[in-house]
Design a protein around this motif. Structure first.
Motif, PDB file in Angstrom:
ATOM      1  N   ALA A  19     -26.659 -37.490  10.592  1.00  0.00           N
ATOM      2  CA  ALA A  19     -27.233 -36.662  11.929  1.00  0.00           C
ATOM      3  C   ALA A  19     -27.371 -35.195  12.028  1.00  0.00           C
ATOM      4  O   ALA A  19     -26.636 -34.396  11.952  1.00  0.00           O
ATOM      5  N   TRP A  20     -28.247 -34.910  10.446  1.00  0.00           N
ATOM      6  CA  TRP A  20     -28.108 -33.683  10.786  1.00  0.00           C
ATOM      7  C   TRP A  20     -27.954 -32.610  11.062  1.00  0.00           C
ATOM      8  O   TRP A  20     -27.824 -31.378  10.936  1.00  0.00           O
ATOM      9  N   TRP A  21     -29.089 -32.931  12.064  1.00  0.00           N
ATOM     10  CA  TRP A  21     -29.527 -32.171  12.973  1.00  0.00           C
ATOM     11  C   TRP A  21     -28.015 -31.227  14.209  1.00  0.00           C
ATOM     12  O   TRP A  21     -27.678 -29.960  14.385  1.00  0.00           O
ATOM     13  N   LEU A  22     -27.166 -32.499  14.439  1.00  0.00           N
ATOM     14  CA  LEU A  22     -25.727 -31.806  14.070  1.00  0.00           C
ATOM     15  C   LEU A  22     -24.744 -30.577  13.708  1.00  0.00           C
ATOM     16  O   LEU A  22     -23.911 -30.092  14.357  1.00  0.00           O
ATOM     17  N   VAL A  23     -24.959 -30.922  12.307  1.00  0.00           N
ATOM     18  CA  VAL A  23     -24.687 -29.977  11.738  1.00  0.00           C
ATOM     19  C   VAL A  23     -24.484 -28.481  12.287  1.00  0.00           C
ATOM     20  O   VAL A  23     -22.958 -27.745  12.126  1.00  0.00           O
ATOM     21  N   PRO A  24     -25.007 -27.892  12.281  1.00  0.00           N
ATOM     22  CA  PRO A  24     -25.174 -26.825  13.044  1.00  0.00           C
ATOM     23  C   PRO A  24     -24.031 -26.168  14.215  1.00  0.00           C
ATOM     24  O   PRO A  24     -23.163 -25.033  14.346  1.00  0.00           O
ATOM     25  N   MET A  25     -24.662 -27.695  15.113  1.00  0.00           N
ATOM     26  CA  MET A  25     -23.975 -27.516  16.121  1.00  0.00           C
ATOM     27  C   MET A  25     -22.270 -27.443  16.459  1.00  0.00           C
ATOM     28  O   MET A  25     -20.993 -27.042  17.005  1.00  0.00           O
ATOM     29  N   VAL A  26     -21.771 -28.276  14.983  1.00  0.00           N
ATOM     30  CA  VAL A  26     -20.386 -28.471  14.975  1.00  0.00           C
ATOM     31  C   VAL A  26     -19.975 -27.466  14.318  1.00  0.00           C
ATOM     32  O   VAL A  26     -18.572 -26.557  15.208  1.00  0.00           O
ATOM     33  N   VAL A  27     -20.456 -26.832  12.947  1.00  0.00           N
ATOM     34  CA  VAL A  27     -20.288 -25.939  12.962  1.00  0.00           C
ATOM     35  C   VAL A  27     -19.474 -24.301  14.090  1.00  0.00           C
ATOM     36  O   VAL A  27     -19.101 -23.718  14.082  1.00  0.00           O
ATOM     37  N   VAL A  28     -20.953 -24.456  15.051  1.00  0.00           N
ATOM     38  CA  VAL A  28     -20.956 -23.523  15.988  1.00  0.00           C
ATOM     39  C   VAL A  28     -19.519 -23.817  16.600  1.00  0.00           C
ATOM     40  O   VAL A  28     -18.692 -22.715  17.709  1.00  0.00           O
ATOM     41  N   PHE A  29     -19.210 -24.708  17.378  1.00  0.00           N
ATOM     42  CA  PHE A  29     -18.238 -25.220  17.963  1.00  0.00           C
ATOM     43  C   PHE A  29     -16.904 -24.897  17.610  1.00  0.00           C
ATOM     44  O   PHE A  29     -15.964 -24.149  18.357  1.00  0.00           O
ATOM     45  N   LEU A  30     -16.713 -24.778  15.855  1.00  0.00           N
ATOM     46  CA  LEU A  30     -16.031 -25.041  14.855  1.00  0.00           C
ATOM     47  C   LEU A  30     -15.638 -23.057  15.057  1.00  0.00           C
ATOM     48  O   LEU A  30     -13.953 -22.796  15.188  1.00  0.00           O
ATOM     49  N   LEU A  31     -16.124 -22.726  15.005  1.00  0.00           N
ATOM     50  CA  LEU A  31     -16.130 -21.113  14.623  1.00  0.00           C
ATOM     51  C   LEU A  31     -16.249 -20.141  16.361  1.00  0.00           C
ATOM     52  O   LEU A  31     -14.904 -19.651  15.985  1.00  0.00           O
ATOM     53  N   VAL A  32     -16.524 -20.802  17.150  1.00  0.00           N
ATOM     54  CA  VAL A  32     -16.004 -20.623  19.054  1.00  0.00           C
ATOM     55  C   VAL A  32     -14.647 -20.241  18.993  1.00  0.00           C
ATOM     56  O   VAL A  32     -14.019 -20.011  19.470  1.00  0.00           O
ATOM     57  N   GLY A  33     -13.946 -22.257  18.367  1.00  0.00           N
ATOM     58  CA  GLY A  33     -12.781 -21.850  18.615  1.00  0.00           C
ATOM     59  C   GLY A  33     -11.686 -21.366  17.818  1.00  0.00           C
ATOM     60  O   GLY A  33     -10.631 -20.864  18.577  1.00  0.00           O
ATOM     61  N   LEU A  34     -12.389 -20.728  16.693  1.00  0.00           N
ATOM     62  CA  LEU A  34     -11.587 -20.185  15.782  1.00  0.00           C
ATOM     63  C   LEU A  34     -11.702 -19.139  16.561  1.00  0.00           C
ATOM     64  O   LEU A  34     -10.617 -18.426  16.748  1.00  0.00           O
ATOM     65  N   LEU A  35     -12.725 -18.508  16.652  1.00  0.00           N
ATOM     66  CA  LEU A  35     -12.600 -16.812  17.675  1.00  0.00           C
ATOM     67  C   LEU A  35     -11.530 -16.882  18.674  1.00  0.00           C
ATOM     68  O   LEU A  35     -11.249 -15.822  18.671  1.00  0.00           O
ATOM     69  N   VAL A  36     -11.740 -17.884  19.601  1.00  0.00           N
ATOM     70  CA  VAL A  36     -10.774 -18.256  20.826  1.00  0.00           C
ATOM     71  C   VAL A  36      -9.214 -18.292  20.357  1.00  0.00           C
ATOM     72  O   VAL A  36      -8.635 -17.644  21.173  1.00  0.00           O
ATOM     73  N   VAL A  37      -8.723 -18.919  19.462  1.00  0.00           N
ATOM     74  CA  VAL A  37      -7.676 -19.347  19.259  1.00  0.00           C
ATOM     75  C   VAL A  37      -6.820 -17.354  18.339  1.00  0.00           C
ATOM     76  O   VAL A  37      -5.863 -17.317  18.292  1.00  0.00           O
ATOM     77  N   THR A  38      -7.785 -17.334  17.246  1.00  0.00           N
ATOM     78  CA  THR A  38      -7.028 -15.935  16.617  1.00  0.00           C
ATOM     79  C   THR A  38      -6.971 -14.154  18.015  1.00  0.00           C
ATOM     80  O   THR A  38      -6.250 -13.380  17.333  1.00  0.00           O
TER      81      THR A  38
END
Length: 52
Positions: A19-38
């Motif tokens: 599911a290579w097409w899901l990798v960019p979406m998961v990375v964006v979700f992780l970065l947004v979550g990290l931004l909100v937490v920090t």
């Protein structure tokens, strides 16, 4: 189960299922979550929450 273990398992599942097409979406979700937490305790948080 640690958070890093969970993230590792998600990426292993994506690679196993090809599911290579899901990798960019998961990375964006992780970065947004990290931004909100920090930025939750900073002066930038009202501006960040206004974007969403």
């Amino acid at each position: 189960m640690s958070k890093s273990n969970t993230i590792k398992q998600i990426f292993e599942l994506l690679m196993e299922r090809k599911a290579w097409w899901l990798v960019p979406m998961v990375v964006v979700f992780l970065l947004v979550g990290l931004l909100v937490v920090t930025t939750q305790g900073s002066a930038l948080s009202p501006f960040l929450y206004a974007l969403f």
